[in-house]
Design a protein around this motif. Structure first.
Motif, PDB file in Angstrom:
ATOM      1  N   ARG A   1       0.829  -1.211   0.000  1.00  0.00           N
ATOM      2  CA  ARG A   1       0.000   0.000   0.000  1.00  0.00           C
ATOM      3  C   ARG A   1       0.860   1.257   0.000  1.00  0.00           C
ATOM      4  N   ARG A   2       2.041   1.142   0.591  1.00  0.00           N
ATOM      5  CA  ARG A   2       2.942   2.293   0.670  1.00  0.00           C
ATOM      6  C   ARG A   2       3.960   2.326  -0.476  1.00  0.00           C
ATOM      7  N   GLY A   3       3.841   1.379  -1.406  1.00  0.00           N
ATOM      8  CA  GLY A   3       4.695   1.417  -2.572  1.00  0.00           C
ATOM      9  C   GLY A   3       5.975   0.622  -2.495  1.00  0.00           C
ATOM     10  N   HIS A   4       6.112  -0.238  -1.485  1.00  0.00           N
ATOM     11  CA  HIS A   4       7.308  -1.064  -1.368  1.00  0.00           C
ATOM     12  C   HIS A   4       7.182  -2.328  -2.235  1.00  0.00           C
ATOM     13  N   GLU A   5       8.295  -2.940  -2.525  1.00  0.00           N
ATOM     14  CA  GLU A   5       8.327  -4.194  -3.269  1.00  0.00           C
ATOM     15  C   GLU A   5       8.308  -5.346  -2.274  1.00  0.00           C
ATOM     16  N   VAL A   6       7.430  -6.335  -2.500  1.00  0.00           N
ATOM     17  CA  VAL A   6       7.266  -7.417  -1.535  1.00  0.00           C
ATOM     18  C   VAL A   6       7.340  -8.776  -2.223  1.00  0.00           C
ATOM     19  N   ALA A   7       8.229  -9.627  -1.705  1.00  0.00           N
ATOM     20  CA  ALA A   7       8.260 -11.036  -2.097  1.00  0.00           C
ATOM     21  C   ALA A   7       7.755 -11.826  -0.900  1.00  0.00           C
ATOM     22  N   GLY A   8       6.826 -12.734  -1.127  1.00  0.00           N
ATOM     23  CA  GLY A   8       6.235 -13.496  -0.038  1.00  0.00           C
ATOM     24  C   GLY A   8       6.551 -14.971  -0.153  1.00  0.00           C
ATOM     25  N   VAL A   9       7.032 -15.569   0.942  1.00  0.00           N
ATOM     26  CA  VAL A   9       7.384 -16.986   0.960  1.00  0.00           C
ATOM     27  C   VAL A   9       6.480 -17.720   1.929  1.00  0.00           C
TER      28      VAL A   9
ATOM     29  N   GLY B   1      -5.358  -4.607  16.585  1.00  0.00           N
ATOM     30  CA  GLY B   1      -5.875  -5.137  15.326  1.00  0.00           C
ATOM     31  C   GLY B   1      -4.745  -5.382  14.335  1.00  0.00           C
ATOM     32  N   GLY B   2      -4.993  -6.247  13.375  1.00  0.00           N
ATOM     33  CA  GLY B   2      -3.966  -6.616  12.409  1.00  0.00           C
ATOM     34  C   GLY B   2      -3.477  -5.464  11.552  1.00  0.00           C
ATOM     35  N   ASP B   3      -4.384  -4.616  11.084  1.00  0.00           N
ATOM     36  CA  ASP B   3      -3.990  -3.505  10.226  1.00  0.00           C
ATOM     37  C   ASP B   3      -3.122  -2.506  10.985  1.00  0.00           C
ATOM     38  N   ASP B   4      -3.484  -2.227  12.217  1.00  0.00           N
ATOM     39  CA  ASP B   4      -2.701  -1.262  12.995  1.00  0.00           C
ATOM     40  C   ASP B   4      -1.352  -1.854  13.419  1.00  0.00           C
ATOM     41  N   PHE B   5      -1.318  -3.159  13.702  1.00  0.00           N
ATOM     42  CA  PHE B   5      -0.042  -3.809  13.990  1.00  0.00           C
ATOM     43  C   PHE B   5       0.877  -3.697  12.779  1.00  0.00           C
ATOM     44  N   ALA B   6       0.326  -3.972  11.587  1.00  0.00           N
ATOM     45  CA  ALA B   6       1.121  -3.889  10.361  1.00  0.00           C
ATOM     46  C   ALA B   6       1.593  -2.464  10.103  1.00  0.00           C
ATOM     47  N   THR B   7       0.750  -1.486  10.429  1.00  0.00           N
ATOM     48  CA  THR B   7       1.149  -0.092  10.269  1.00  0.00           C
ATOM     49  C   THR B   7       2.375   0.220  11.111  1.00  0.00           C
ATOM     50  N   ALA B   8       2.352  -0.204  12.368  1.00  0.00           N
ATOM     51  CA  ALA B   8       3.492   0.026  13.253  1.00  0.00           C
ATOM     52  C   ALA B   8       4.737  -0.686  12.738  1.00  0.00           C
ATOM     53  N   TYR B   9       4.551  -1.880  12.216  1.00  0.00           N
ATOM     54  CA  TYR B   9       5.679  -2.679  11.712  1.00  0.00           C
ATOM     55  C   TYR B   9       6.333  -1.984  10.516  1.00  0.00           C
ATOM     56  N   VAL B  10       5.524  -1.546   9.566  1.00  0.00           N
ATOM     57  CA  VAL B  10       6.077  -0.898   8.377  1.00  0.00           C
ATOM     58  C   VAL B  10       6.604   0.494   8.714  1.00  0.00           C
ATOM     59  N   ASP B  11       6.012   1.157   9.694  1.00  0.00           N
ATOM     60  CA  ASP B  11       6.574   2.427  10.172  1.00  0.00           C
ATOM     61  C   ASP B  11       8.025   2.234  10.598  1.00  0.00           C
ATOM     62  N   GLU B  12       8.282   1.130  11.314  1.00  0.00           N
ATOM     63  CA  GLU B  12       9.643   0.848  11.784  1.00  0.00           C
ATOM     64  C   GLU B  12      10.583   0.580  10.615  1.00  0.00           C
ATOM     65  N   ILE B  13      10.075  -0.024   9.570  1.00  0.00           N
ATOM     66  CA  ILE B  13      10.889  -0.261   8.378  1.00  0.00           C
ATOM     67  C   ILE B  13      11.251   1.059   7.714  1.00  0.00           C
ATOM     68  N   GLU B  14      10.287   1.950   7.620  1.00  0.00           N
ATOM     69  CA  GLU B  14      10.513   3.226   6.938  1.00  0.00           C
ATOM     70  C   GLU B  14      11.309   4.208   7.788  1.00  0.00           C
ATOM     71  N   GLN B  15      11.065   4.218   9.087  1.00  0.00           N
ATOM     72  CA  GLN B  15      11.744   5.151   9.992  1.00  0.00           C
ATOM     73  C   GLN B  15      12.234   4.384  11.222  1.00  0.00           C
ATOM     74  N   PRO B  16      13.386   3.732  11.115  1.00  0.00           N
ATOM     75  CA  PRO B  16      13.890   2.886  12.206  1.00  0.00           C
ATOM     76  C   PRO B  16      14.091   3.650  13.517  1.00  0.00           C
ATOM     77  N   LYS B  17      13.475   3.124  14.561  1.00  0.00           N
ATOM     78  CA  LYS B  17      13.627   3.695  15.904  1.00  0.00           C
ATOM     79  C   LYS B  17      14.018   2.644  16.923  1.00  0.00           C
ATOM     80  N   HIS B  18      14.011   1.378  16.521  1.00  0.00           N
ATOM     81  CA  HIS B  18      14.275   0.284  17.452  1.00  0.00           C
ATOM     82  C   HIS B  18      15.324  -0.659  16.862  1.00  0.00           C
ATOM     83  N   ARG B  19      16.519  -0.157  16.715  1.00  0.00           N
ATOM     84  CA  ARG B  19      17.603  -0.978  16.164  1.00  0.00           C
ATOM     85  C   ARG B  19      18.096  -1.965  17.217  1.00  0.00           C
ATOM     86  N   ARG B  20      18.160  -3.224  16.830  1.00  0.00           N
ATOM     87  CA  ARG B  20      18.603  -4.300  17.721  1.00  0.00           C
ATOM     88  C   ARG B  20      17.785  -4.300  19.011  1.00  0.00           C
ATOM     89  N   ALA B  21      16.474  -4.213  18.848  1.00  0.00           N
ATOM     90  CA  ALA B  21      15.604  -4.126  20.018  1.00  0.00           C
ATOM     91  C   ALA B  21      14.237  -4.728  19.728  1.00  0.00           C
TER      92      ALA B  21
END
Length: 213
Positions: free
Chosen positions: A23-31, A187-207
């Motif tokens: 949804r945010r325009g990233h490339e995704v491969a799913g296994v 909820g699943g959508d909000d969990f995923a939002t937080a997860y992808v937020d971390e991918i885009e703007q890392p705030k929890h490195r090695r944590a």
């Protein structure tokens, strides 16, 4: 735009994360171990994260590896058995390694105990909970050049309590988050939002961090 590889792409958490990233325009491969439905736009691959050759192939040039699979033993192999191979591939490719963990390894309060160490925690979930906790412990032992993060959802999380996207949530650390009524849910959508937020703007490195309403 980032390139993500999602292991467990047909599962609840993996599917939500893949869809949010797309949804945010990233490339995704799913296994996934068994071919199934993935969000439209995901490059689906069939296989196992225990197949190091497959992992190396699909993770080549990836920016982020997302692991959203059960931690307990399946066909005689636990998630922790695949961690060394995942770490090796992530380090070789300079990719960030991330995991969808469990809530049970969170502390119920500062200083403990962990949720799955409390007397009321159901025995039937202890294997999965303990296996996820082992993965987190192993990640914390990895060399400093491995960039990783681990996300524990709230205690109530899954297709059975999906809810609707709220667009707001709280982020915590190693302590279980609850609302004013003592409920811990996300909820699943909000969990995923937080997860992808971390991918885009890392705030929890090695944590590890947690997400809840």
């Amino acid at each position: 735009m980032a390139k993500l590889v999602v292991f467990g792409a047909t599962g609840y958490a993996g599917g939500k994360i893949g869809a949010e990233a797309l949804r945010r325009g990233h490339e995704v491969a799913g296994v996934a171990r068994n071919a199934g439905s993935v969000p439209e736009g995901v490059d689906e691959r069939q296989g196992s994260l225990h197949d190091e050759e497959l992992v190396a192939q699909v993770a080549k040039d990836a920016d982020v590896i997302v692991v959203a699979t059960p931690a307990r033993a399946i066909d005689g192999k636990k998630l922790i058995d695949a961690v060394p191979g995942l770490v090796r591939v992530a380090r070789e490719n300079g990719a960030r390694l991330s995991f969808v963990g469990g809530a049970a390894s969170l502390l119920v309060a500062e200083g403990g105990p962990r949720l799955f160490d409390t007397p009321e925690f159901p025995d039937e979930y202890k294997d999965e909970a303990g296996s996820h906790a082992e993965v987190l412990s192993l990640l914390r032992e990895q060399p400093e050049d491995l960039d990783w993060f681990y996300v524990s959802p709230a205690a109530e999380f899954g297709a059975w309590t999906a809810g609707e996207r709220k667009g707001e949530f709280r982020i915590g650390g190693d302590v279980l988050l609850t609302d004013e009524n003592g409920k811990s849910h996300i909820g699943g959508d909000d969990f995923a939002t937080a997860y992808v937020d971390e991918i885009e703007q890392p705030k929890h490195r090695r944590a590890r961090f947690t997400v809840a309403y």
